[in-house]
Design a protein around this motif. Sequence first.
Motif, PDB file in Angstrom:
ATOM      1  N   GLU A   5       5.456  11.834 -13.538  1.00  0.00           N
ATOM      2  CA  GLU A   5       4.445  12.252 -14.512  1.00  0.00           C
ATOM      3  C   GLU A   5       5.105  12.809 -15.770  1.00  0.00           C
ATOM      4  O   GLU A   5       4.674  12.524 -16.890  1.00  0.00           O
ATOM      5  CB  GLU A   5       3.495  13.275 -13.890  1.00  0.00           C
ATOM      6  CG  GLU A   5       2.586  12.666 -12.836  1.00  0.00           C
ATOM      7  CD  GLU A   5       1.456  13.587 -12.411  1.00  0.00           C
ATOM      8  OE1 GLU A   5       1.092  14.494 -13.181  1.00  0.00           O
ATOM      9  OE2 GLU A   5       0.928  13.383 -11.308  1.00  0.00           O
ATOM     10  N   ASP A  14       0.807  -1.212   0.000  1.00  0.00           N
ATOM     11  CA  ASP A  14       0.000   0.000   0.000  1.00  0.00           C
ATOM     12  C   ASP A  14       0.846   1.271   0.000  1.00  0.00           C
ATOM     13  O   ASP A  14       0.334   2.362   0.070  1.00  0.00           O
ATOM     14  CB  ASP A  14      -0.986   0.006   1.171  1.00  0.00           C
ATOM     15  CG  ASP A  14      -0.345  -0.430   2.473  1.00  0.00           C
ATOM     16  OD1 ASP A  14       0.896  -0.484   2.539  1.00  0.00           O
ATOM     17  OD2 ASP A  14      -1.093  -0.704   3.431  1.00  0.00           O
ATOM     18  N   GLU A  15       2.155   1.105  -0.086  1.00  0.00           N
ATOM     19  CA  GLU A  15       3.032   2.265  -0.243  1.00  0.00           C
ATOM     20  C   GLU A  15       4.269   1.848  -1.034  1.00  0.00           C
ATOM     21  O   GLU A  15       4.673   0.687  -0.981  1.00  0.00           O
ATOM     22  CB  GLU A  15       3.405   2.863   1.106  1.00  0.00           C
ATOM     23  CG  GLU A  15       4.049   1.886   2.067  1.00  0.00           C
ATOM     24  CD  GLU A  15       4.214   2.492   3.452  1.00  0.00           C
ATOM     25  OE1 GLU A  15       5.332   2.408   3.992  1.00  0.00           O
ATOM     26  OE2 GLU A  15       3.227   3.030   3.978  1.00  0.00           O
ATOM     27  N   GLU A  33       6.768  12.829  -7.528  1.00  0.00           N
ATOM     28  CA  GLU A  33       5.608  12.529  -8.383  1.00  0.00           C
ATOM     29  C   GLU A  33       5.653  13.315  -9.694  1.00  0.00           C
ATOM     30  O   GLU A  33       5.334  12.792 -10.763  1.00  0.00           O
ATOM     31  CB  GLU A  33       4.306  12.861  -7.648  1.00  0.00           C
ATOM     32  CG  GLU A  33       3.978  11.897  -6.529  1.00  0.00           C
ATOM     33  CD  GLU A  33       2.686  12.280  -5.809  1.00  0.00           C
ATOM     34  OE1 GLU A  33       1.818  12.933  -6.431  1.00  0.00           O
ATOM     35  OE2 GLU A  33       2.538  11.902  -4.644  1.00  0.00           O
ATOM     36  N   LYS A  85       1.035   3.603  -9.789  1.00  0.00           N
ATOM     37  CA  LYS A  85      -0.119   3.985  -8.969  1.00  0.00           C
ATOM     38  C   LYS A  85       0.276   4.174  -7.503  1.00  0.00           C
ATOM     39  O   LYS A  85      -0.201   5.095  -6.839  1.00  0.00           O
ATOM     40  CB  LYS A  85      -1.224   2.948  -9.098  1.00  0.00           C
ATOM     41  CG  LYS A  85      -2.524   3.413  -8.469  1.00  0.00           C
ATOM     42  CD  LYS A  85      -3.652   2.460  -8.726  1.00  0.00           C
ATOM     43  CE  LYS A  85      -4.915   2.964  -8.039  1.00  0.00           C
ATOM     44  NZ  LYS A  85      -6.012   2.015  -8.130  1.00  0.00           N
ATOM     45  N   LEU A  86       1.146   3.313  -7.015  1.00  0.00           N
ATOM     46  CA  LEU A  86       1.604   3.478  -5.628  1.00  0.00           C
ATOM     47  C   LEU A  86       2.439   4.751  -5.478  1.00  0.00           C
ATOM     48  O   LEU A  86       2.338   5.453  -4.474  1.00  0.00           O
ATOM     49  CB  LEU A  86       2.446   2.278  -5.186  1.00  0.00           C
ATOM     50  CG  LEU A  86       1.712   1.008  -4.798  1.00  0.00           C
ATOM     51  CD1 LEU A  86       2.703  -0.059  -4.355  1.00  0.00           C
ATOM     52  CD2 LEU A  86       0.706   1.261  -3.693  1.00  0.00           C
ATOM     53  N   THR A 102       2.421   7.563  -7.375  1.00  0.00           N
ATOM     54  CA  THR A 102       1.777   8.850  -7.661  1.00  0.00           C
ATOM     55  C   THR A 102       0.353   8.945  -7.134  1.00  0.00           C
ATOM     56  O   THR A 102      -0.194  10.038  -7.041  1.00  0.00           O
ATOM     57  CB  THR A 102       1.716   9.107  -9.179  1.00  0.00           C
ATOM     58  OG1 THR A 102       0.929   8.086  -9.780  1.00  0.00           O
ATOM     59  CG2 THR A 102       3.096   9.136  -9.785  1.00  0.00           C
ATOM     60  N   GLY A 103      -0.259   7.802  -6.817  1.00  0.00           N
ATOM     61  CA  GLY A 103      -1.660   7.822  -6.395  1.00  0.00           C
ATOM     62  C   GLY A 103      -2.615   7.842  -7.583  1.00  0.00           C
ATOM     63  O   GLY A 103      -3.825   7.910  -7.418  1.00  0.00           O
ATOM     64  N   LYS A 104      -2.069   7.819  -8.809  1.00  0.00           N
ATOM     65  CA  LYS A 104      -2.904   7.831 -10.015  1.00  0.00           C
ATOM     66  C   LYS A 104      -2.479   6.703 -10.945  1.00  0.00           C
ATOM     67  O   LYS A 104      -1.301   6.370 -11.000  1.00  0.00           O
ATOM     68  CB  LYS A 104      -2.732   9.148 -10.780  1.00  0.00           C
ATOM     69  CG  LYS A 104      -3.218  10.359 -10.060  1.00  0.00           C
ATOM     70  CD  LYS A 104      -2.994  11.583 -10.918  1.00  0.00           C
ATOM     71  CE  LYS A 104      -2.098  12.534 -10.169  1.00  0.00           C
ATOM     72  NZ  LYS A 104      -1.731  13.708 -10.915  1.00  0.00           N
ATOM     73  N   LYS A 105      -3.453   6.167 -11.674  1.00  0.00           N
ATOM     74  CA  LYS A 105      -3.111   5.173 -12.681  1.00  0.00           C
ATOM     75  C   LYS A 105      -2.370   5.839 -13.819  1.00  0.00           C
ATOM     76  O   LYS A 105      -2.527   7.045 -14.060  1.00  0.00           O
ATOM     77  CB  LYS A 105      -4.387   4.528 -13.238  1.00  0.00           C
ATOM     78  CG  LYS A 105      -5.057   3.554 -12.321  1.00  0.00           C
ATOM     79  CD  LYS A 105      -6.313   3.060 -12.994  1.00  0.00           C
ATOM     80  CE  LYS A 105      -6.626   1.650 -12.595  1.00  0.00           C
ATOM     81  NZ  LYS A 105      -7.807   1.146 -13.285  1.00  0.00           N
TER      82      LYS A 105
END
Length: 154
Positions: free
Chosen positions: A34, A20-21, A30, A68-69, A71-74
């Motif tokens: 991106e 989860d991290e 991040e 995803k882990l 950046t929190g985004k797919k």
Amino acid sequence: MARMHTRRRGSSGSDKPVADEPPEWSDVDEADIEERVVELAEQGHDPSVIGMKLRDEGVKGTPIPDVKLATGKKLTEILEEHDADGDLPADLRNLMERAIRLRRHMETNPQDHQNKRALQNTESKIRRLVSYYRGDALDEDFRYSYDVAVELLE
């Protein structure tokens, strides 16, 4: 059990580790991730290839095992935010490319019945996916045909 075009069953594969991290050794900013994702997309890579490149090459030398882990985004969400996603979803594009290859093969080898069936199955999958994406990633009135696929991909 819904099977698609074959008698075989699904193959059992390994699962991703439950986490989860992101790991401590992969602490890339991040924004850098991106930026690299968009850069790779502009070079013409599919989301699946971008994920492998981030895993293998990383960003600034540090591997990114899971976007995803980190950046929190797919990955696809990042591409949509930066308007770097393709006009077609990757799975649909790949099936259309396969259908075009099979159709061209059939034109030169009309007696190849096995490939004729493969083409029918592939086009069936495409129509199924088109109905899934219609109204979202595709126009409401989008209809698949060989000519449309050639026009979109070339």
